[in-house]
Design a protein around this motif. Structure first.
Motif, PDB file in Angstrom:
ATOM      1  N   TYR A  63       0.780  -1.186   0.072  1.00  0.00           N
ATOM      2  CA  TYR A  63       0.062   0.001  -0.017  1.00  0.00           C
ATOM      3  C   TYR A  63       0.887   1.178   0.046  1.00  0.00           C
ATOM      4  O   TYR A  63       0.506   2.211  -0.601  1.00  0.00           O
ATOM      5  CB  TYR A  63      -0.788   0.039   1.189  1.00  0.00           C
ATOM      6  N   THR A  64       1.869   1.337   0.776  1.00  0.00           N
ATOM      7  CA  THR A  64       2.814   2.496   1.066  1.00  0.00           C
ATOM      8  C   THR A  64       3.666   2.791  -0.541  1.00  0.00           C
ATOM      9  O   THR A  64       3.766   3.932  -0.759  1.00  0.00           O
ATOM     10  CB  THR A  64       3.844   2.495   1.954  1.00  0.00           C
TER      11      THR A  64
ATOM     12  N   ARG B  81       2.441   1.662  -3.540  1.00  0.00           N
ATOM     13  CA  ARG B  81       1.433   2.023  -4.351  1.00  0.00           C
ATOM     14  C   ARG B  81       1.113   3.545  -4.143  1.00  0.00           C
ATOM     15  O   ARG B  81       0.483   4.194  -5.059  1.00  0.00           O
ATOM     16  CB  ARG B  81       0.360   1.268  -4.535  1.00  0.00           C
ATOM     17  N   SER B  82       0.992   4.133  -2.936  1.00  0.00           N
ATOM     18  CA  SER B  82       0.420   5.215  -2.749  1.00  0.00           C
ATOM     19  C   SER B  82       1.724   6.366  -2.660  1.00  0.00           C
ATOM     20  O   SER B  82       1.480   7.591  -2.316  1.00  0.00           O
ATOM     21  CB  SER B  82      -0.121   5.489  -1.331  1.00  0.00           C
ATOM     22  N   ASP B  83       2.764   6.062  -3.343  1.00  0.00           N
ATOM     23  CA  ASP B  83       4.000   6.849  -3.702  1.00  0.00           C
ATOM     24  C   ASP B  83       4.397   7.546  -2.190  1.00  0.00           C
ATOM     25  O   ASP B  83       4.976   8.677  -2.428  1.00  0.00           O
ATOM     26  CB  ASP B  83       3.732   7.747  -4.695  1.00  0.00           C
ATOM     27  N   GLN B  84       4.464   6.818  -1.374  1.00  0.00           N
ATOM     28  CA  GLN B  84       5.037   7.437  -0.118  1.00  0.00           C
ATOM     29  C   GLN B  84       6.441   7.464  -0.063  1.00  0.00           C
ATOM     30  O   GLN B  84       7.265   8.141   0.878  1.00  0.00           O
ATOM     31  CB  GLN B  84       4.446   6.720   1.169  1.00  0.00           C
ATOM     32  N   TYR B  85       7.142   6.606  -0.866  1.00  0.00           N
ATOM     33  CA  TYR B  85       8.652   6.526  -1.093  1.00  0.00           C
ATOM     34  C   TYR B  85       9.208   7.271  -1.981  1.00  0.00           C
ATOM     35  O   TYR B  85      10.488   7.544  -2.172  1.00  0.00           O
ATOM     36  CB  TYR B  85       9.039   5.095  -1.139  1.00  0.00           C
ATOM     37  N   ASP B  86       8.441   8.202  -2.823  1.00  0.00           N
ATOM     38  CA  ASP B  86       8.802   8.955  -3.990  1.00  0.00           C
ATOM     39  C   ASP B  86       9.300  10.096  -3.274  1.00  0.00           C
ATOM     40  O   ASP B  86       8.812  10.903  -2.392  1.00  0.00           O
ATOM     41  CB  ASP B  86       7.822   9.176  -4.875  1.00  0.00           C
TER      42      ASP B  86
END
Length: 52
Positions: free
Chosen positions: A24-25, A27-32
């Protein structure tokens, strides 16, 4: 040995929950990071020494 019939499914469920949270993290671009650490390192806006 009977405790393994409880612990193994619980550990598999917790592992699946952790994997789903990670997916989930991602796919929700939290690491970008659009700016990036490399750009911040080269920037003169921030200094290692605090100003008095």
């Amino acid at each position: 040995m009977e405790v393994l019939t409880i612990l193994i499914p619980i550990s598999l469920i917790l592992g699946a929950v952790g994997l789903l949270a990670f997916v989930y993290t991602v796919r929700s671009d939290q690491y970008d990071d659009p700016e990036g650490d490399a750009r911040r390192i080269l920037s003169g806006d921030w200094d290692d020494k605090p100003k008095p």
